[in-house]
Write a protein that holds these residues in place. Sequence first.
Motif, short mmCIF file in Angstrom:
data_model
loop_
_atom_site.label_atom_id
_atom_site.label_comp_id
_atom_site.label_asym_id
_atom_site.label_seq_id
_atom_site.Cartn_x
_atom_site.Cartn_y
_atom_site.Cartn_z
N THR A 183 0.87 -1.19 0.00
CA THR A 183 0.00 0.00 0.00
C THR A 183 0.90 1.23 0.00
N SER A 184 1.71 1.34 1.04
CA SER A 184 2.64 2.46 1.17
C SER A 184 3.79 1.98 2.05
N THR A 185 5.02 2.24 1.62
CA THR A 185 6.16 1.76 2.41
C THR A 185 6.16 2.44 3.79
N ASN A 186 5.69 3.68 3.85
CA ASN A 186 5.60 4.33 5.17
C ASN A 186 4.65 3.58 6.08
N GLU A 226 5.96 -0.95 -6.56
CA GLU A 226 4.77 -0.12 -6.72
C GLU A 226 4.07 0.08 -5.39
N GLN A 227 3.31 1.16 -5.30
CA GLN A 227 2.48 1.40 -4.12
C GLN A 227 1.03 1.57 -4.59
N THR A 228 0.14 0.90 -3.88
CA THR A 228 -1.27 1.03 -4.28
C THR A 228 -1.96 2.18 -3.55
N GLY A 254 0.09 5.06 -2.25
CA GLY A 254 1.20 5.95 -1.93
C GLY A 254 0.67 7.29 -1.42
N ARG A 255 1.30 7.77 -0.38
CA ARG A 255 0.81 9.01 0.25
C ARG A 255 1.85 10.12 0.14
N GLY A 256 1.34 11.36 -0.02
CA GLY A 256 2.21 12.52 0.00
C GLY A 256 1.87 13.39 1.20
N ARG A 257 2.54 14.54 1.29
CA ARG A 257 2.23 15.47 2.38
C ARG A 257 0.83 16.02 2.16
N LEU A 258 0.27 16.54 3.23
CA LEU A 258 -1.03 17.21 3.19
C LEU A 258 -2.10 16.33 2.55
N VAL A 305 -2.20 12.14 -2.75
CA VAL A 305 -1.85 10.80 -3.23
C VAL A 305 -0.47 10.90 -3.88
N TRP A 306 0.39 9.86 -3.69
CA TRP A 306 1.66 9.83 -4.42
C TRP A 306 1.53 8.74 -5.47
N ILE A 307 1.41 9.16 -6.71
CA ILE A 307 1.21 8.21 -7.82
C ILE A 307 2.46 7.32 -7.93
N LYS A 313 9.28 22.13 -11.63
CA LYS A 313 8.38 20.96 -11.63
C LYS A 313 8.87 19.95 -10.61
N LYS A 314 7.91 19.22 -10.02
CA LYS A 314 8.29 18.33 -8.92
C LYS A 314 8.94 17.04 -9.43
N LEU A 315 10.12 16.77 -8.88
CA LEU A 315 10.88 15.57 -9.25
C LEU A 315 10.81 14.53 -8.13
N GLY A 316 10.70 15.01 -6.89
CA GLY A 316 10.65 14.06 -5.78
C GLY A 316 10.02 14.69 -4.55
N GLY A 317 9.60 13.81 -3.65
CA GLY A 317 8.97 14.31 -2.43
C GLY A 317 9.36 13.46 -1.22
N ILE A 318 9.16 14.04 -0.06
CA ILE A 318 9.57 13.41 1.21
C ILE A 318 8.40 13.47 2.19
N LEU A 319 8.13 12.34 2.82
CA LEU A 319 7.07 12.31 3.84
C LEU A 319 7.66 11.66 5.09
N GLY A 341 9.96 8.65 4.29
CA GLY A 341 9.48 8.12 3.01
C GLY A 341 9.93 9.02 1.86
N ILE A 342 10.49 8.40 0.83
CA ILE A 342 11.01 9.17 -0.30
C ILE A 342 10.46 8.61 -1.62
N GLY A 343 9.96 9.51 -2.43
CA GLY A 343 9.53 9.14 -3.78
C GLY A 343 10.31 9.98 -4.77
C1 BTN Z 1 5.20 14.70 -0.96
O1 BTN Z 1 5.95 15.38 -1.67
O2 BTN Z 1 4.02 15.02 -0.82
C2 BTN Z 1 5.76 13.49 -0.27
C3 BTN Z 1 5.77 12.28 -1.16
C4 BTN Z 1 6.37 11.06 -0.48
C5 BTN Z 1 6.20 9.81 -1.30
C6 BTN Z 1 6.93 8.64 -0.69
S1 BTN Z 1 6.98 7.23 -1.77
C7 BTN Z 1 7.56 6.22 -0.46
C8 BTN Z 1 6.82 6.64 0.77
N1 BTN Z 1 5.56 5.94 0.87
C9 BTN Z 1 4.51 6.76 0.75
O3 BTN Z 1 3.32 6.41 0.81
N2 BTN Z 1 4.92 8.02 0.62
C10 BTN Z 1 6.38 8.11 0.62
#
Ligand code: BTN
Length: 260
Positions: free
Chosen positions: A30-33, A51-53, A55-59, A62-64, A123-129, A145-147
């Motif tokens: 679902t999400s590695t976090n 893959e994540q089914t 995946g979550r981002g901040r706020l 969804v993290w595709i 443009k967004k290349l990566g994100g951190i949660l 968590g890093i995508g």
């Molecule tokens: C953001 O910029 O909003 C944060 C995105 C974080 C995505 C990564 S992917 C691995 C880990 N698992 C998740 O569900 N989210 C983080």
Amino acid sequence: MPLTHKAIIKNLNPATRELIPNIRIVFSVTSTNDILLLEKPTQNTALFTEEQTKGRGRLDRVWISPPHTNIYFSLAWHFKKNISELSGLSLIIAIAIIRALKSFGISHNIKIKWPNDIIYDNKKLGGILIETTNLKSDSCLAIIGIGLNVNLENAESIDQPWTSLKQITGKNHDRNMLAALLLNHLCEVITEFEKNNLTHFMSEWKNHDALFGKKIALKISSEIKSGIAHGINSQGALCIKTAKNTVETYQIGEVSVNYN
Ligand code: BTN
């Protein structure tokens, strides 16, 4: 090429292998976090997935996370600190990603948009949660968590401007090598952070600050604060110069910016 334990381990520094004794790769989660938050591993652990089914981002975004395309992983790291001492953590993790990309040969135009979006050409290349839990009063566990968009070509469902290493360079990239470089640089930067604090990284932050001097609007719940971005303070809070020429600091919020 799929992610493999062997191909990642091959490029790890000995110090990284010692600091992260547990490195796992799974096909789908679902999400590695979510997995590491539930598990609360007793050793530092990196969990990669194809893959994540969910995946979550901040706020609550969804993290595709389509399969075999990008890097999605979480690093569970034990700190001998109270959570309250980790305010700069998300910022220094962004610095670790920048260092890793530089060592991979990609440095031009890569910036950090406060607090920790990795962006290229706006443009967004990566994100951190990052999600933290206190274990004792003097120790805590951070799930970092890093995508990172690596070989992504199409993603109509991403609701913000995005890019990938493939779009930037025109070619596919080796995710195993990148994964190893990310772990090496994370270990290096987190170790520096444990010994020092955020102040140690200030000049590096300034060199990659996407917002400094730009007109920004910071959204905090339903409130909007406008002004000129003026870097960060020693706690990692965003500094905004107001129309009255005072500097206000904010620990949370979402920035919109006119880069022109
Ligand atoms: C953001 O910029 O909003 C944060 C995105 C974080 C995505 C990564 S992917 C691995 C880990 N698992 C998740 O569900 N989210 C983080």
